[in-house]
Design an enzyme around this catalytic site. Structure first.
Site, PDB file in Angstrom:
ATOM      1  N   GLY A  17       1.036  -1.138   0.071  1.00  0.00           N
ATOM      2  CA  GLY A  17      -0.048   0.086  -0.294  1.00  0.00           C
ATOM      3  C   GLY A  17       0.709   1.148   0.039  1.00  0.00           C
ATOM      4  O   GLY A  17       0.278   2.267   0.363  1.00  0.00           O
ATOM      5  N   ASP A  52      -5.444   9.382   2.295  1.00  0.00           N
ATOM      6  CA  ASP A  52      -4.555  10.521   1.599  1.00  0.00           C
ATOM      7  C   ASP A  52      -5.469  11.253   0.355  1.00  0.00           C
ATOM      8  O   ASP A  52      -4.908  11.261  -0.747  1.00  0.00           O
ATOM      9  CB  ASP A  52      -3.464   9.919   1.004  1.00  0.00           C
ATOM     10  CG  ASP A  52      -2.700   9.507   1.982  1.00  0.00           C
ATOM     11  OD1 ASP A  52      -3.136   9.427   3.215  1.00  0.00           O
ATOM     12  OD2 ASP A  52      -1.397   8.967   1.832  1.00  0.00           O
ATOM     13  N   TRP A  78      -3.706  -1.413   9.743  1.00  0.00           N
ATOM     14  CA  TRP A  78      -2.824  -1.239   8.531  1.00  0.00           C
ATOM     15  C   TRP A  78      -1.474  -0.635   8.972  1.00  0.00           C
ATOM     16  O   TRP A  78      -1.525   0.478   9.776  1.00  0.00           O
ATOM     17  CB  TRP A  78      -3.336  -0.125   7.525  1.00  0.00           C
ATOM     18  CG  TRP A  78      -2.842   0.393   6.471  1.00  0.00           C
ATOM     19  CD1 TRP A  78      -1.441   0.859   6.531  1.00  0.00           C
ATOM     20  CD2 TRP A  78      -3.104   0.522   5.100  1.00  0.00           C
ATOM     21  NE1 TRP A  78      -0.992   1.420   5.487  1.00  0.00           N
ATOM     22  CE2 TRP A  78      -1.890   1.148   4.433  1.00  0.00           C
ATOM     23  CE3 TRP A  78      -3.949   0.126   4.282  1.00  0.00           C
ATOM     24  CZ2 TRP A  78      -1.752   1.577   2.937  1.00  0.00           C
ATOM     25  CZ3 TRP A  78      -4.245   0.510   2.920  1.00  0.00           C
ATOM     26  CH2 TRP A  78      -2.981   1.085   2.258  1.00  0.00           C
ATOM     27  N   ASP A  79      -0.502  -1.354   9.207  1.00  0.00           N
ATOM     28  CA  ASP A  79       0.646  -1.188   9.786  1.00  0.00           C
ATOM     29  C   ASP A  79       1.374  -0.525   8.970  1.00  0.00           C
ATOM     30  O   ASP A  79       2.380  -1.102   8.241  1.00  0.00           O
ATOM     31  CB  ASP A  79       1.225  -2.277  10.696  1.00  0.00           C
ATOM     32  CG  ASP A  79       1.619  -1.859  12.129  1.00  0.00           C
ATOM     33  OD1 ASP A  79       2.393  -0.932  11.970  1.00  0.00           O
ATOM     34  OD2 ASP A  79       1.640  -2.615  12.969  1.00  0.00           O
TER      35      ASP A  79
HETATM   36  C1  GDL Z   1      -0.010   6.547   4.599  1.00  0.00           C
HETATM   37  C2  GDL Z   1      -0.756   5.972   3.242  1.00  0.00           C
HETATM   38  C3  GDL Z   1       0.175   4.891   2.725  1.00  0.00           C
HETATM   39  C4  GDL Z   1       1.829   5.149   3.044  1.00  0.00           C
HETATM   40  C5  GDL Z   1       1.974   5.379   4.249  1.00  0.00           C
HETATM   41  C6  GDL Z   1       3.505   5.663   4.765  1.00  0.00           C
HETATM   42  C7  GDL Z   1      -2.113   4.747   4.643  1.00  0.00           C
HETATM   43  C8  GDL Z   1      -3.521   4.223   5.048  1.00  0.00           C
HETATM   44  N1  GDL Z   1      -1.955   5.429   3.656  1.00  0.00           N
HETATM   45  O1  GDL Z   1      -0.655   7.226   4.905  1.00  0.00           O
HETATM   46  O2  GDL Z   1      -0.191   4.754   1.615  1.00  0.00           O
HETATM   47  O3  GDL Z   1       2.608   4.055   2.509  1.00  0.00           O
HETATM   48  O4  GDL Z   1       1.281   6.625   4.931  1.00  0.00           O
HETATM   49  O5  GDL Z   1       4.191   6.862   3.846  1.00  0.00           O
HETATM   50  O6  GDL Z   1      -1.195   4.288   5.444  1.00  0.00           O
END
Ligand code: GDL
Length: 712
Positions: free
Chosen positions: A22, A130, A233-234
């Site tokens: 992600g 985002d 979501w870590d």
């Molecule tokens: C974020 C982004 C992710 C990104 C991470 C670290 C989430 C839900 N979204 O905010 O895509 O990789 O920061 O930069 O975490």
């Protein structure tokens, strides 16, 4: 041992654990993803969330259907996931430009997900991270809030897809830091919790985007608002926000007591595929530790981590991961993979090799031999690139040593010089010997980094190496600079002089434009992960008053005794008086508004005082100087701070304030007088930028250094 994937919780299905792709940046290849599924299966992980920010059809052009070729690849990927018993969840991010209230938009979303369903996928996710939270006028008319708009579309799509077993929703406020005014009072999150259908799971990154700790209490709080346990979501190992960082430390900062309170954990790791071995392996160990039912521990102090076998220990998990990783790094990765040249049957291109391979004679340079990479090397690598809020133990030790060597550079007498040639009076080593001992220790640590670099760059698995390469070059270079600096402090030779000169190579000033911006911002360095020995140092600067005289005398005497003013060999005769000493000793009082005192929680710890017209005081002690000095620099300053003030900023601030008061008094310039042995203050004045060493004609010999600054 039960597999983490087999854990079931009433009503909500098995615990989801695995990886979310992600991050921003180059998406992984299909081969890498397939390799990931193999590993996930081997290590007992069960989920993969497909959400690469830079797959344009996932986010920017979410409406576009996949081409035949892409369809073929995705179909193969989804069946590879199935083969490895990994739940493949396809995520789509329409939030950049969707009009939630327009039925055509919702239809486009359904059409796209139907296409992916046709590839064999049965788990889906809608992501709204985002994005701008402003709604367009049409949506504002149709929905009472952004959360209502998102939840309505998510519910429709979920129903359209037949209420899949896994359907995830990523809110726009996906961590506590984004919630206004707080998690429990966030109307956005409350609406999401109340409106989303109960079968939809919600992603959550913890207190922050990149959370150092995720506590049970914080998860209970958000669960109450969301009306369901969140799926984490870590981002603990994500590195897409800083091109100089890579995270090879263990999964940490999440107690395993969290597991029964969560829907699952998906790690969004480093952009580079191969170095994620540690991130994913240690997450799997974390899940297993909890599945085994042991009480949890993730955040005990380093020493305590080793004691109980049944609990999760980040250190142990790391060691397990690294020893498995070593095997992979030492396995050649296909054609041309091995570094060591294999014996080759083909005709060599060179024609003059009839004598066979070159064998050096006894007087020749020995041939280069690549030593194999060791587990310790990988341990060191991990410690240098540890976790977002924490350096590994060796990295901390290196920073501590460098900081100490810098702070005590006044003791850095080169070998074969005065003090350390003498037999120390007591069992304690002389300051110079101690400085050199620690400089050597620092040098050894630097050497180990270089050795690790050499062995790693000869490792047979080139794909792993290439993912690591820019990082290990960077750290090798950074360590090289620090090493050269320490050599310079210790009076070292040419190599260091070349690195530390005024016209360095570009690697001597790193970080590019972004680095420059950072250095110009106030508080640069405040957020360094390495902090000096913990102190709650709050400094205050206040005007000098006559009652401070005793304290000033005490500091001045103490600093002179500690070598900040007198030669330490005890052999020299009484040193000539300094004008600064007279001022500090109270023989002359500072001019009005020309005295400042520095205090910390222990009391007075420094001062900066000045005499606007220093000539009469000089005459009193027959301190002679040239007419030119008096003309241009009629005022005297005297500054001292105790060594416990490790931060140079308060002293700098005092000097700035003091000089502006002296200027207001009408002075053209200031000077200070120091003993050549007072390297600490010499260094301090030199780094202010405004003071220059002066030829103070009339002073006896070179027993005093005069530095002066113009105020014009
Ligand atoms: C974020 C982004 C992710 C990104 C991470 C670290 C989430 C839900 N979204 O905010 O895509 O990789 O920061 O930069 O975490």
């Amino acid at each position: 041992m039960s597999e983490p994937g087999s854990r079931t919780r009433s009503g909500t299905g098995r615990f989801m654990c695995g990886v979310v792709e992600g991050f921003y940046g180059r998406p992984w290849t299909m081969e890498q993803r397939t390799e990931l599924f193999e590993r996930e299966q081997k290590w007992g992980l069960n989920t993969y969330l497909y959400a690469p920010k830079d797959d344009s059809k996932h986010r920017m052009y979410w409406r576009d259907l996949y081409s035949a070729e892409e369809a073929e690849q995705l179909t193969a990927l989804i069946s590879a996931a199935k083969r490895h018993e990994v739940d493949f969840i396809y995520a789509i991010s329409p939030g950049l430009d969707i009009t939630f209230s327009n039925p055509k938009e919702v239809a486009a979303l359904k059409r796209k997900l139907d296409q992916v369903r046709g590839f064999g996928c049965s788990s889906f996710s809608l992501l709204f991270d985002d994005i701008e939270s402003e709604m367009c006028p049409a949506d504002r008319r149709a929905f009472s809030s952004f959360a209502h708009a998102q939840a309505a579309v998510a519910n429709q799509v979920y129903r359209h897809l037949g209420e899949p077993r896994s359907f995830l929703f990523c809110p726009t406020d996906y961590c506590a830091a984004f919630c206004t005014p707080s998690v429990s009072q966030s109307s956005y999150l409350h609406t999401v919790g109340e409106t989303l259908l109960p079968g939809i799971d919600v992603l959550w990154t913890g207190p922050k985007v990149v959370s150092q700790h995720i506590s049970v209490e914080s998860v209970e709080e958000v669960s109450a608002v969301l009306k369901r346990p969140p799926l984490i979501w870590d981002n603990i190992h994500a590195n897409d926000y800083d091109p100089q960082r890579l995270f090879l430390g263990p999964y940490k900062g999440r107690p395993t007591e969290l597991i029964p309170k969560l829907r699952g954990v998906l790690t969004n790791p480093n952009c580079e595929f191969h170095p994620n071995f540690v991130a994913v392996h240690t997450l799997a160990t974390w899940c297993k530790a909890a599945a085994d039912g042991g009480p949890a521990d993730v955040d005990m102090a380093a020493g305590g981590e080793e004691e109980q076998d049944w609990s999760y220990s980040p250190q142990k998990a790391l060691r397990l991961a690294l020893s498995d990783w070593l095997q992979e790094v030492m396995t050649p990765d296909g054609p041309g993979g091995g570094v060591k040249k294999e014996v080759c049957d083909e005709e060599p291109m060179q024609t003059d090799v009839s004598e066979g391979p070159f064998a050096p004679g006894p007087e020749d340079q020995p041939l280069f031999t690549a030593e194999p990479l060791t587990l310790d090397d990988l341990g060191l690598l991990s410690e240098l690139f540890y976790l977002p809020y924490e350096h590994g133990a060796t990295a901390r030790a290196m920073l501590q040593e460098l900081d100490w060597l810098r702070t005590h550079s006044a003791d850095a007498a080169p070998p074969a010089s005065d003090s350390d040639q003498r037999v120390p009076a007591g069992p304690a080593p002389s300051p110079a010997a101690e400085w050199r001992r620690r400089a050597q220790r620092f040098d050894d640590l630097c050497h180990a980094v270089v050795q690790m670099f050499n062995r790693l760059s000869n490792a047979p698995n080139r794909r792993v190496l290439y993912d690591l390469y820019s990082y290990i070059c960077d750290i090798k270079s950074g360590v090289g600079l620090a090493r050269a600096y320490v050599k310079t402090l210790g009076g070292g030779g040419r190599a260091s002089a070349q690195l530390m000169n005024d016209d360095p190579e570009p690697w001597g000033f790193r970080g590019g434009l972004s680095g420059e911006f950072q250095r110009l911002l106030p508080g640069h360095g405040d957020r360094d992960l390495f902090r000096r020995p913990p102190r709650t140092a709050v400094y205050s600067i206040r005007p000098y008053c006559p009652e401070d005289k005793v304290e000033l005398q005490r500091i001045s005497t103490e600093m002179r005794r500690d070598g900040g003013g007198e030669d330490n060999d005890g052999a020299s005769a009484t040193p000539p008086p300094l004008l600064s000493d007279c001022l500090a000793a109270g023989d002359a009082s500072p001019s009005p508004r020309c005295g400042l005192v520095l205090e910390d929680d222990e009391g007075v710890c420094g001062y900066a005082v000045a005499l606007a017209d220093a000539k009469p005081a000089a005459a009193k002690i027959q301190w002679a100087a040239s007419a030119a000095l008096w003309d241009d620099f009629p005022s005297l300053v005297s500054v001292q701070v105790l060594p416990r003030v490790a931060d140079p900023a308060p002293a700098r601030r005092m000097v700035t304030q003091l000089l502006s008061s002296v200027r207001i008094s009408g002075s053209r310039g200031v000077f200070c007088d120091l003993r050549p042995s007072d390297r600490r203050m010499l260094h301090f004045y030199s780094t202010l930028g405004s003071f220059r060493a002066m030829q103070a004609d009339g002073r006896p010999g070179d027993d005093v250094v005069v530095m002066a600054a113009s105020l014009l």
